[in-house]
Scaffold this motif. Structure first.
Motif, PDB file in Angstrom:
ATOM      1  N   ASP A 214     -21.158  -4.429 -75.504  1.00 52.82           N
ATOM      2  CA  ASP A 214     -20.113  -4.132 -76.487  1.00 52.82           C
ATOM      3  C   ASP A 214     -19.426  -5.387 -77.008  1.00 52.82           C
ATOM      4  OD1 ASP A 214     -20.643  -1.464 -76.324  1.00 52.82           O
ATOM      5  OD2 ASP A 214     -18.951  -0.984 -75.024  1.00 52.82           O
ATOM      6  N   VAL A 215     -19.238  -6.386 -76.144  1.00 55.87           N
ATOM      7  CA  VAL A 215     -18.565  -7.608 -76.584  1.00 55.87           C
ATOM      8  C   VAL A 215     -19.408  -8.326 -77.637  1.00 55.87           C
ATOM      9  CG1 VAL A 215     -19.415  -9.117 -74.728  1.00 55.87           C
ATOM     10  CG2 VAL A 215     -17.260  -9.634 -75.832  1.00 55.87           C
ATOM     11  N   ILE A 216     -20.718  -8.321 -77.476  1.00 51.70           N
ATOM     12  CA  ILE A 216     -21.593  -8.963 -78.465  1.00 51.70           C
ATOM     13  C   ILE A 216     -21.603  -8.144 -79.756  1.00 51.70           C
ATOM     14  CG2 ILE A 216     -23.971  -9.670 -78.959  1.00 51.70           C
ATOM     15  CD1 ILE A 216     -24.170 -10.454 -75.993  1.00 51.70           C
ATOM     16  N   LYS A 217     -21.591  -6.826 -79.633  1.00 55.49           N
ATOM     17  CA  LYS A 217     -21.513  -5.970 -80.828  1.00 55.49           C
ATOM     18  C   LYS A 217     -20.205  -6.213 -81.576  1.00 55.49           C
ATOM     19  CE  LYS A 217     -24.503  -2.398 -78.966  1.00 55.49           C
ATOM     20  NZ  LYS A 217     -24.600  -1.051 -78.389  1.00 55.49           N
ATOM     21  N   THR A 218     -19.120  -6.405 -80.835  1.00 62.55           N
ATOM     22  CA  THR A 218     -17.829  -6.693 -81.459  1.00 62.55           C
ATOM     23  C   THR A 218     -17.878  -8.027 -82.199  1.00 62.55           C
ATOM     24  OG1 THR A 218     -16.690  -5.441 -79.744  1.00 62.55           O
ATOM     25  CG2 THR A 218     -15.356  -6.985 -81.018  1.00 62.55           C
ATOM     26  N   HIS A 219     -18.487  -9.034 -81.576  1.00 65.72           N
ATOM     27  CA  HIS A 219     -18.658 -10.337 -82.236  1.00 65.72           C
ATOM     28  C   HIS A 219     -19.440 -10.165 -83.539  1.00 65.72           C
ATOM     29  CE1 HIS A 219     -18.150 -13.240 -78.568  1.00 65.72           C
ATOM     30  NE2 HIS A 219     -17.153 -12.393 -78.680  1.00 65.72           N
ATOM     31  N   GLN A 220     -20.526  -9.396 -83.462  1.00 67.40           N
ATOM     32  CA  GLN A 220     -21.377  -9.195 -84.629  1.00 67.40           C
ATOM     33  C   GLN A 220     -20.603  -8.542 -85.776  1.00 67.40           C
ATOM     34  OE1 GLN A 220     -24.501  -6.211 -84.291  1.00 67.40           O
ATOM     35  NE2 GLN A 220     -25.923  -7.591 -85.329  1.00 67.40           N
ATOM     36  N   VAL A 221     -19.831  -7.521 -85.464  1.00 72.55           N
ATOM     37  CA  VAL A 221     -19.034  -6.838 -86.484  1.00 72.55           C
ATOM     38  C   VAL A 221     -18.021  -7.804 -87.093  1.00 72.55           C
ATOM     39  CG1 VAL A 221     -17.292  -5.047 -86.866  1.00 72.55           C
ATOM     40  CG2 VAL A 221     -19.348  -4.527 -85.537  1.00 72.55           C
ATOM     41  N   PHE A 222     -17.340  -8.595 -86.265  1.00 72.48           N
ATOM     42  CA  PHE A 222     -16.372  -9.566 -86.764  1.00 72.48           C
ATOM     43  C   PHE A 222     -17.044 -10.580 -87.689  1.00 72.48           C
ATOM     44  CE2 PHE A 222     -14.076 -13.598 -86.514  1.00 72.48           C
ATOM     45  CZ  PHE A 222     -12.805 -13.193 -86.892  1.00 72.48           C
ATOM     46  N   CYS A 223     -18.186 -11.112 -87.263  1.00 68.50           N
ATOM     47  CA  CYS A 223     -18.895 -12.109 -88.077  1.00 68.50           C
ATOM     48  C   CYS A 223     -19.305 -11.540 -89.428  1.00 68.50           C
ATOM     49  CB  CYS A 223     -20.132 -12.616 -87.338  1.00 68.50           C
ATOM     50  SG  CYS A 223     -19.756 -13.704 -85.964  1.00 68.50           S
ATOM     51  N   GLN A 224     -19.770 -10.308 -89.429  1.00 68.13           N
ATOM     52  CA  GLN A 224     -20.289  -9.743 -90.663  1.00 68.13           C
ATOM     53  C   GLN A 224     -19.214  -9.119 -91.545  1.00 68.13           C
ATOM     54  OE1 GLN A 224     -23.733  -7.414 -89.470  1.00 68.13           O
ATOM     55  NE2 GLN A 224     -24.600  -9.185 -88.443  1.00 68.13           N
ATOM     56  N   GLU A 225     -18.213  -8.498 -90.940  1.00 72.08           N
ATOM     57  CA  GLU A 225     -17.177  -7.825 -91.735  1.00 72.08           C
ATOM     58  C   GLU A 225     -16.021  -8.745 -92.127  1.00 72.08           C
ATOM     59  OE1 GLU A 225     -17.463  -4.682 -92.910  1.00 72.08           O
ATOM     60  OE2 GLU A 225     -19.443  -4.636 -91.976  1.00 72.08           O
ATOM     61  N   VAL A 226     -15.621  -9.623 -91.232  1.00 72.25           N
ATOM     62  CA  VAL A 226     -14.471 -10.492 -91.503  1.00 72.25           C
ATOM     63  C   VAL A 226     -14.912 -11.832 -92.082  1.00 72.25           C
ATOM     64  CG1 VAL A 226     -12.483 -11.664 -90.482  1.00 72.25           C
ATOM     65  CG2 VAL A 226     -13.101  -9.364 -89.710  1.00 72.25           C
ATOM     66  N   LEU A 227     -15.891 -12.469 -91.438  1.00 69.69           N
ATOM     67  CA  LEU A 227     -16.353 -13.777 -91.904  1.00 69.69           C
ATOM     68  C   LEU A 227     -17.393 -13.671 -93.019  1.00 69.69           C
ATOM     69  CD1 LEU A 227     -16.642 -15.603 -88.454  1.00 69.69           C
ATOM     70  CD2 LEU A 227     -14.736 -15.637 -90.080  1.00 69.69           C
ATOM     71  N   LYS A 228     -17.878 -12.450 -93.276  1.00 70.33           N
ATOM     72  CA  LYS A 228     -18.852 -12.168 -94.339  1.00 70.33           C
ATOM     73  C   LYS A 228     -20.156 -12.941 -94.161  1.00 70.33           C
ATOM     74  CE  LYS A 228     -15.944  -9.475 -96.437  1.00 70.33           C
ATOM     75  NZ  LYS A 228     -15.954  -8.076 -96.080  1.00 70.33           N
ATOM     76  N   LEU A 229     -20.601 -13.079 -92.899  1.00 71.31           N
ATOM     77  CA  LEU A 229     -21.869 -13.725 -92.611  1.00 71.31           C
ATOM     78  C   LEU A 229     -22.986 -12.685 -92.635  1.00 71.31           C
ATOM     79  CD1 LEU A 229     -20.778 -15.938 -89.571  1.00 71.31           C
ATOM     80  CD2 LEU A 229     -21.073 -16.656 -91.946  1.00 71.31           C
TER      81      LEU A 229
END
Length: 112
Positions: free
Chosen positions: A85-100
């Motif tokens: 879950d922690v890696i999934k959370t990182h992924q969501v942050f990177c893609q939704e917030v940082l727009k990567l």
């Protein structure tokens, strides 16, 4: 962290998140959570080597790569209980917030 530099890691995987594909990412996160700075730096250097990645992909346990001075018991307990879950959370942050894009790398800097 030191008085000169702070480092953090966010994971932005491009492939499906599963235990077998996140061995190194979970090892890095576990080391950040359980080790002191000098052991952390040495361990991360060891994990970043291509031969280490190949060995881990072939099924070698990550605990084989612990360095002298690391708290192996604490590391192993945390590694074994660190969920995906922690890696999934990182992924969501990177893609939704940082727009990567998935797998895209970036450096985020914020001076003190």
């Amino acid at each position: 962290t030191s008085r000169h530099t702070r480092v953090g890691i966010l994971n932005n995987p491009s492939s499906k998140i599963k235990e077998s594909s996140t061995v190194i990412a979970r090892g890095i996160l576990t080391a950040f959570l359980t080790q002191n700075n000098s052991n952390l730096k040495s361990f991360l250097s060891k994990l970043s080597k291509e031969e280490t990645a190949k060995s881990l992909a072939a099924g070698t346990k990550i605990t084989k790569f612990l360095i002298p001075g690391m708290d192996g018991n604490t590391f192993e307990k945390k590694y074994n209980t660190l969920g995906l879950d922690v890696i999934k959370t990182h992924q969501v942050f990177c893609q939704e917030v940082l727009k990567l894009l998935p797998g895209q790398m970036a450096v985020v800097s914020n001076g003190r």
